[in-house]
Scaffold this motif. Structure first.
Motif, PDB file in Angstrom:
ATOM      1  N   GLU A 220     -19.953  -2.960 -19.593  1.00 42.72           N
ATOM      2  CA  GLU A 220     -19.062  -2.762 -18.660  1.00 42.72           C
ATOM      3  C   GLU A 220     -19.686  -1.953 -17.397  1.00 42.72           C
ATOM      4  OE1 GLU A 220     -16.618  -3.876 -16.961  1.00 42.72           O
ATOM      5  OE2 GLU A 220     -16.015  -5.086 -18.578  1.00 42.72           O
ATOM      6  N   MET A 221     -19.398  -2.352 -16.212  1.00 40.95           N
ATOM      7  CA  MET A 221     -19.508  -1.500 -15.132  1.00 40.95           C
ATOM      8  C   MET A 221     -18.491  -1.128 -14.302  1.00 40.95           C
ATOM      9  SD  MET A 221     -22.928  -3.768 -13.866  1.00 40.95           S
ATOM     10  CE  MET A 221     -23.562  -2.508 -12.619  1.00 40.95           C
ATOM     11  N   CYS A 222     -18.784  -0.285 -13.321  1.00 42.88           N
ATOM     12  CA  CYS A 222     -17.500   0.143 -12.272  1.00 42.88           C
ATOM     13  C   CYS A 222     -18.107   0.342 -10.902  1.00 42.88           C
ATOM     14  CB  CYS A 222     -16.889   1.398 -12.690  1.00 42.88           C
ATOM     15  SG  CYS A 222     -15.500   1.771 -11.448  1.00 42.88           S
ATOM     16  N   ARG A 223     -18.326  -0.614  -9.836  1.00 46.42           N
ATOM     17  CA  ARG A 223     -19.037  -0.582  -8.802  1.00 46.42           C
ATOM     18  C   ARG A 223     -18.361  -1.407  -7.869  1.00 46.42           C
ATOM     19  NH1 ARG A 223     -25.369  -1.469  -9.348  1.00 46.42           N
ATOM     20  NH2 ARG A 223     -25.073   0.691 -10.287  1.00 46.42           N
ATOM     21  N   VAL A 224     -18.486  -0.861  -6.569  1.00 42.56           N
ATOM     22  CA  VAL A 224     -17.900  -1.770  -5.355  1.00 42.56           C
ATOM     23  C   VAL A 224     -19.176  -1.732  -4.298  1.00 42.56           C
ATOM     24  CG1 VAL A 224     -16.703   0.331  -4.231  1.00 42.56           C
ATOM     25  CG2 VAL A 224     -16.295  -2.164  -3.563  1.00 42.56           C
ATOM     26  N   PHE A 225     -19.154  -2.893  -3.704  1.00 41.16           N
ATOM     27  CA  PHE A 225     -20.512  -3.034  -2.983  1.00 41.16           C
ATOM     28  C   PHE A 225     -19.699  -2.996  -1.448  1.00 41.16           C
ATOM     29  CE2 PHE A 225     -22.550  -4.754  -6.455  1.00 41.16           C
ATOM     30  CZ  PHE A 225     -23.730  -4.197  -6.338  1.00 41.16           C
ATOM     31  N   ILE A 226     -20.373  -2.257  -0.537  1.00 40.11           N
ATOM     32  CA  ILE A 226     -19.873  -1.949   0.724  1.00 40.11           C
ATOM     33  C   ILE A 226     -20.759  -2.574   1.910  1.00 40.11           C
ATOM     34  CG2 ILE A 226     -19.037  -0.443   2.400  1.00 40.11           C
ATOM     35  CD1 ILE A 226     -18.286   1.315  -0.006  1.00 40.11           C
TER      36      ILE A 226
END
Length: 403
Positions: A220-226
């Motif tokens: 799993e990961m937890c990321r947001v690209f902006i």
């Protein structure tokens, strides 16, 4: 897939190998953690930039490195891939340079226990990490959440001076197979000293072992690209993780402005007040009886789109910000039924579905349904459609309240 721009890779211009491997050349691994130019994930479609904004390519960052993740759990040797990214470049530059940053939890020390229905991890881009931004701030015009198969919800908070502002992005029905970038409208200004917090919720009820952090699909990961403008070197990777000794405070952080692992003090803040747009609103009954639509006036709608690209299914709508309602109309060339769905993430799961049809005896039916799986959507327990009008069964006019 991720495409990075790098300052100097002359000696390794033909390099191919495993991402992040400790035996890779140092410059390769440094580039693999550097500036992201663009990317793609499962289910992704086009991303549109503001008309005056473009991604810059410069002499200083003249080399590129592409990172591609493959999922082949059966180790099938007969799979061949030709994926890549095609870029169109021009010397007729747009006036403003864009950049890509990402906020998240570092990809380690993020275990998720088995048999959990809603387990949460957070990642923080602290006020210290944004303190190097330009004095006038930067504008976020697009976001793209990224996690794997166990993730069900993702949320990006915006904190400033001890107050929670409106969320930048929310996906209450995250689906790994529909990872589409979403335009931020209106654009959101990030000022120096603002803090960004991403929350990721996971469901592991179908797993009997702990799910670790990692780049594999079953991890799993937890990321947001902006995506933002104007480009600023201080705004790139911005992540945090719990203290590895006890998985609790104090947190540690790493960001472009200060690329080292150091202590993090999360901002204390006043939560955003919860506003109930449906206070005093009586839900309509499940049995819907449309009213006749005597006349259809297309000119009263501010927005219009052809959903099929052929002009046989046209959707019109207006948004009433004051009353929290949306007034929809559809014009459909149909043999007896029509429907469409409204989704936060572009996929079926979580979509509010409207279906209308006419029987041979000319009785008209109208359903408000909700898709919670990839099966026939069930009747929505929250019936939010009202003032339904049907004419010739080619035109439907109704309103929905944001409940």
């Amino acid at each position: 897939m991720l495409l990075y721009v790098c300052p100097e890779l002359h000696e390794h211009i033909t390099f191919e190998g495993e991402c992040y491997h400790p035996l890779n050349p140092e410059l390769i691994n440094q580039c693999n953690l550097g500036l992201v130019l663009t990317g793609w994930a499962v289910g992704g479609q086009d991303q549109h930039l503001p008309s005056n904004v473009g991604f810059p390519l410069s002499f200083e960052n003249r080399h590129m490195l592409i990172e591609i993740h493959y999922d082949n759990p059966t180790l099938n040797p007969n799979i061949f891939d030709s994926s890549g990214i095609r870029l169109w470049v021009t010397d007729d530059l747009r006036p403003i340079d864009a950049g890509v940053a990402y906020v998240g939890h570092m990809v380690f020390n993020m275990d998720i226990p088995a048999r959990e229905e809603a387990f949460e991890h957070k990642g923080i881009c602290s006020s210290f990490c944004t303190s190097g931004l330009p004095r006038e701030g930067v504008q976020i015009f697009s976001t793209n959440f990224h996690a794997h198969l166990a993730s069900t919800q993702m949320h990006l908070q915006h904190l400033r001076n001890g107050r929670e502002l409106e969320p930048i992005a929310t996906d209450r029905y995250y689906d790994f197979n529909y990872q589409q970038s979403h335009a931020t409208k209106p654009e959101v200004t990030i000022m120096p000293g603002d803090e960004l917090v991403i929350s990721c919720t996971y469901n592991t009820m179908d797993r009997n072992a702990t799910t670790p952090a990692g780049i594999a699909t079953y991890e799993e990961m937890c990321r947001v690209f902006i995506a933002y403008y104007p480009f600023d070197y201080s705004f790139g990777p911005c992540e945090s993780l719990p203290n590895p000794t006890d998985f609790g405070p104090p947190l540690l952080e790493n960001c472009e402005f200060s690329p080292y692992l150091g202590p993090l003090e999360p901002m204390e803040y006043e939560p955003l007040p919860v506003v109930d747009l449906c206070e005093g609103y009586e839900k309509p009954p499940l049995d819907r009886v449309p009213k006749p639509l005597e006349q259809f006036d297309r000119s009263k709608y501010e927005h219009r789109v052809e959903l099929d690209g052929e002009g046989k299914f046209i959707l019109y709508w207006n948004h009433d910000h004051v009353h929290g309602t949306v007034d929809f109309a559809t014009e459909v060339e149909t043999t007896g039924w029509a429907g469409f769905g409204i989704s936060e993430n572009g996929g079926m799961i979580g979509a509010d579905v409207v279906i209308g049809w006419q029987e041979r005896n000319r009785d008209v039916h109208f359903h408000d349904r909700m898709a919670i799986e990839r099966i026939l959507p069930g009747i929505d327990l929250s019936q939010d459609l009202y003032d339904i009008r049907v004419g010739l069964f080619m035109m439907m006019d109704f309103q929905t309240r944001q409940c």
